[in-house]
Design a protein around this motif. Structure first.
Motif, mmCIF file in Angstrom:
data_model
loop_
_atom_site.group_PDB
_atom_site.id
_atom_site.type_symbol
_atom_site.label_atom_id
_atom_site.label_comp_id
_atom_site.label_asym_id
_atom_site.label_seq_id
_atom_site.Cartn_x
_atom_site.Cartn_y
_atom_site.Cartn_z
ATOM 1 N N TRP A 295 -10.671 -3.184 -0.146
ATOM 2 C CA TRP A 295 -11.169 -3.757 -1.394
ATOM 3 C C TRP A 295 -10.036 -4.425 -2.156
ATOM 4 O O TRP A 295 -10.207 -5.522 -2.715
ATOM 5 N N VAL A 296 -8.865 -3.771 -2.189
ATOM 6 C CA VAL A 296 -7.710 -4.348 -2.890
ATOM 7 C C VAL A 296 -7.318 -5.677 -2.253
ATOM 8 O O VAL A 296 -7.086 -6.677 -2.944
ATOM 9 N N LEU A 297 -7.275 -5.701 -0.917
ATOM 10 C CA LEU A 297 -6.875 -6.924 -0.235
ATOM 11 C C LEU A 297 -7.895 -8.040 -0.456
ATOM 12 O O LEU A 297 -7.538 -9.215 -0.556
ATOM 13 N N SER A 298 -9.155 -7.677 -0.519
ATOM 14 C CA SER A 298 -10.197 -8.689 -0.691
ATOM 15 C C SER A 298 -10.208 -9.262 -2.105
ATOM 16 O O SER A 298 -10.648 -10.396 -2.318
ATOM 17 N N ASN A 299 -9.726 -8.499 -3.075
ATOM 18 C CA ASN A 299 -9.795 -8.922 -4.467
ATOM 19 C C ASN A 299 -8.478 -9.468 -5.010
ATOM 20 O O ASN A 299 -8.436 -9.927 -6.152
ATOM 21 N N LEU A 300 -7.418 -9.403 -4.230
ATOM 22 C CA LEU A 300 -6.153 -10.029 -4.628
ATOM 23 C C LEU A 300 -5.981 -11.300 -3.815
ATOM 24 O O LEU A 300 -6.088 -11.290 -2.593
ATOM 25 N N SER A 301 -5.702 -12.382 -4.476
ATOM 26 C CA SER A 301 -5.548 -13.661 -3.787
ATOM 27 C C SER A 301 -4.228 -13.696 -3.028
ATOM 28 O O SER A 301 -3.281 -12.960 -3.353
ATOM 29 N N PRO A 302 -4.118 -14.546 -2.024
ATOM 30 C CA PRO A 302 -2.887 -14.619 -1.228
ATOM 31 C C PRO A 302 -1.652 -15.039 -2.016
ATOM 32 O O PRO A 302 -0.533 -14.905 -1.513
ATOM 33 N N GLU A 303 -1.825 -15.528 -3.247
ATOM 34 C CA GLU A 303 -0.670 -15.957 -4.031
ATOM 35 C C GLU A 303 0.105 -14.761 -4.603
ATOM 36 O O GLU A 303 1.213 -14.943 -5.120
ATOM 37 N N TYR A 304 -0.448 -13.557 -4.509
ATOM 38 C CA TYR A 304 0.277 -12.378 -4.982
ATOM 39 C C TYR A 304 1.520 -12.164 -4.130
ATOM 40 O O TYR A 304 1.489 -12.310 -2.901
ATOM 41 N N LYS A 305 2.593 -11.783 -4.784
ATOM 42 C CA LYS A 305 3.829 -11.425 -4.098
ATOM 43 C C LYS A 305 3.879 -9.902 -3.991
ATOM 44 O O LYS A 305 3.735 -9.203 -4.995
ATOM 45 N N ILE A 306 4.063 -9.399 -2.777
ATOM 46 C CA ILE A 306 3.988 -7.966 -2.510
ATOM 47 C C ILE A 306 5.393 -7.387 -2.429
ATOM 48 O O ILE A 306 6.243 -7.892 -1.684
ATOM 49 N N ILE A 307 5.629 -6.318 -3.202
ATOM 50 C CA ILE A 307 6.904 -5.604 -3.168
ATOM 51 C C ILE A 307 6.627 -4.162 -2.752
ATOM 52 O O ILE A 307 6.015 -3.391 -3.507
ATOM 53 N N PHE A 308 7.013 -3.802 -1.545
ATOM 54 C CA PHE A 308 6.933 -2.413 -1.090
ATOM 55 C C PHE A 308 8.191 -1.674 -1.557
ATOM 56 O O PHE A 308 9.297 -2.233 -1.536
ATOM 57 N N VAL A 309 8.023 -0.405 -1.916
ATOM 58 C CA VAL A 309 9.160 0.446 -2.255
ATOM 59 C C VAL A 309 8.994 1.749 -1.468
ATOM 60 O O VAL A 309 8.033 2.489 -1.680
ATOM 61 N N GLY A 310 9.903 2.022 -0.553
ATOM 62 C CA GLY A 310 9.811 3.238 0.256
ATOM 63 C C GLY A 310 11.007 3.368 1.164
ATOM 64 O O GLY A 310 11.753 2.406 1.381
ATOM 65 N N ASP A 311 11.192 4.570 1.730
ATOM 66 C CA ASP A 311 12.348 4.790 2.608
ATOM 67 C C ASP A 311 12.047 4.447 4.066
ATOM 68 O O ASP A 311 12.935 4.516 4.917
ATOM 69 N N ALA A 312 10.784 4.101 4.371
ATOM 70 C CA ALA A 312 10.386 3.663 5.718
ATOM 71 C C ALA A 312 10.689 4.713 6.778
ATOM 72 O O ALA A 312 10.903 4.374 7.942
ATOM 73 N N GLN A 313 10.700 5.987 6.386
ATOM 74 C CA GLN A 313 11.015 7.061 7.322
ATOM 75 C C GLN A 313 9.855 8.047 7.362
ATOM 76 O O GLN A 313 9.454 8.592 6.335
ATOM 77 N N MET A 314 9.323 8.254 8.572
ATOM 78 C CA MET A 314 8.200 9.160 8.777
ATOM 79 C C MET A 314 8.134 9.478 10.255
ATOM 80 O O MET A 314 8.877 8.908 11.064
ATOM 81 N N ALA A 315 7.276 10.408 10.608
ATOM 82 C CA ALA A 315 7.061 10.675 12.027
ATOM 83 C C ALA A 315 6.478 9.410 12.661
ATOM 84 O O ALA A 315 5.596 8.768 12.084
ATOM 85 N N PRO A 316 6.951 9.007 13.848
ATOM 86 C CA PRO A 316 6.483 7.750 14.450
ATOM 87 C C PRO A 316 4.970 7.647 14.565
ATOM 88 O O PRO A 316 4.406 6.561 14.403
ATOM 89 N N TYR A 317 4.284 8.782 14.854
ATOM 90 C CA TYR A 317 2.834 8.698 15.014
ATOM 91 C C TYR A 317 2.146 8.306 13.714
ATOM 92 O O TYR A 317 1.031 7.761 13.727
ATOM 93 N N GLU A 318 2.786 8.578 12.551
ATOM 94 C CA GLU A 318 2.191 8.197 11.277
ATOM 95 C C GLU A 318 2.160 6.685 11.113
ATOM 96 O O GLU A 318 1.328 6.150 10.373
ATOM 97 N N LEU A 319 3.044 5.992 11.794
ATOM 98 C CA LEU A 319 3.077 4.539 11.714
ATOM 99 C C LEU A 319 2.270 3.892 12.829
ATOM 100 O O LEU A 319 1.535 2.926 12.609
#
Length: 397
Positions: A295-319
């Motif tokens: 729903w979020v992706l459908s209601n935000l236009s492609p002009e939005y700039k996305i900023i992820f904040v995270g350590d990108a570390q998890m068990a591989p199967y979670e990704l």
């Protein structure tokens, strides 16, 4: 008793009343401090400090007055010597990891007190005693998903407390330096446009000079539509788990983004480890405050700039567990975390990833998800310089 300590606290800006001081004396008389110096420190802070904003000021005054008194350790030096085993390898036990993950912090604290009373010799590689390189929730260099670090050095940042460590946290309300620096860096994320549906209320200097000259010196004042920042931003923040270690840094970023009111639109969502089928509007991941990611992706236009904040570390199967993104019509029910990231990347051409943690250096297992995500998105450190570079990247062509 300690009258000069009272006067020092007042000189350092703490408004300690005589009633509060007498309550401290009564607490000492009743041995509420447990006849220990650390107990005395805790009792003083509980009775004399009215706001967590004054914790830092109190700690500095306490250290100034008792600078010659050595702090007690919660664990013996003999135990710390046992735990100095940096060369041993740890063995991961997924069953024990699941058991440990189900323990509350209070349960682990009580279990540690019991072990410290019982343990009389060195233990390593196990799951019960205070040791190293095992699945126990006490010790260091082990692989338990949670616990209390005793001795050693920080490796996986999973411990919720460090036994024997004196921490002084800066809760001062006037500590806005980091937030201010982040705000300055965020100013790079600007795309001004005068094509906004607003009346011409801004004084047009160039137009006024030109019209006045054209009218032979007769003043002709011209106004123009105000220019506004047309940038739309969606901030997606990893919450919980290993990110708790960076909560203060992420809080500074969140405050800076929230105070940067010049964005045309700002959306903030939370996820754990990786965006999946649901995003949350609160960092507590309250199930009643969630939204379908689709729903979020459908209601935000492609002009939005996305900023992820995270350590990108998890068990591989979670990704990687589940299916990849297979284009429009793909069933989101079994989509992997990587599949959702690919979908976001497809929907929004401007994405960056801000990482508060450096690339792990404790083994290839823990670098897998970091490297995959770093290969998908431009990744920058969550520092002022890294944020500035990230903002420039979002605006580059």
């Amino acid at each position: 008793m300690f009258e000069e300590f009272l006067y020092l606290l007042r000189r350092r800006g703490l408004k300690v009343s005589l009633t509060e001081w007498m309550s401290l004396m009564e607490g000492l008389h009743k041995n509420l401090h447990g006849a220990s110096f650390m107990g005395f420190y805790a009792l003083c802070r509980a009775l004399l400090v009215k706001s967590e904003a004054d914790f830092d000021r109190f700690d500095r005054a306490f250290l100034e007055y008792f600078k010659d008194v050595p702090f007690e350790q919660e664990v013996s030096q003999e135990l710390l010597d046992w735990l100095d085993k940096p060369e041993t390898l740890a063995n991961y036990d997924p069953i024990q990891a699941a058991i440990n993950a189900g323990l509350s912090e209070e349960e682990i604290e009580e279990m540690l007190r019991q072990r410290l009373r019982e343990q009389t010799e060195e233990h390593n590689g196990g799951r019960y005693w205070v040791g190293t390189h095992g699945m126990s929730v006490f010790g260091n260099s082990g692989l338990s998903p949670t616990g209390i670090r005793v001795g050693g050095k920080s490796m996986y940042k999973r411990a919720f407390r460090v036994a024997g460590e004196r921490r002084f946290r800066d809760f001062r309300g006037d500590n806005t330096l980091d937030t201010r620096q982040f705000q300055v860096a965020l100013r790079h994320l600007r795309q001004y446009s005068g094509l906004v549906d607003l009346p011409p209320t801004e004084f047009d200097v160039d137009g006024t000079i030109r019209d006045t000259a054209d009218s032979g010196g007769m003043l002709k004042v011209r106004y123009k539509r105000p220019r506004q920042n047309t940038v739309k931003v969606a901030l997606l923040i990893d919450s919980g788990g290993s990110m708790d270690y960076y909560s203060r840094l992420c809080s500074a970023l969140f405050q800076a983004v929230s105070k940067s009111r010049h964005f045309q639109d700002l959306r903030v969502y939370y996820f754990h480890n990786c965006p999946y089928a649901r995003l949350y509007t609160e960092p507590t991941m309250d199930p009643f405050q969630r939204l379908e990611t689709q729903w979020v992706l459908s209601n935000l236009s492609p002009e939005y700039k996305i900023i992820f904040v995270g350590d990108a570390q998890m068990a591989p199967y979670e990704l990687t567990g589940g299916r990849r993104y297979n284009g429009p019509g793909d069933d989101p029910l079994y989509r992997s975390g990587l599949g959702w990231l690919e979908l976001i990347q497809t929907r929004f051409p401007r994405c960056i990833w801000l990482n508060p943690s450096p690339r792990p250096d404790w083994g290839p297992y823990w670098t897998q998800t970091y490297d995959v995500i770093a290969g998908m998105f431009p990744m920058f450190p969550l520092t002022v310089d890294g944020l500035e570079e990230g903002m420039k990247k979002l605006l580059s062509r």
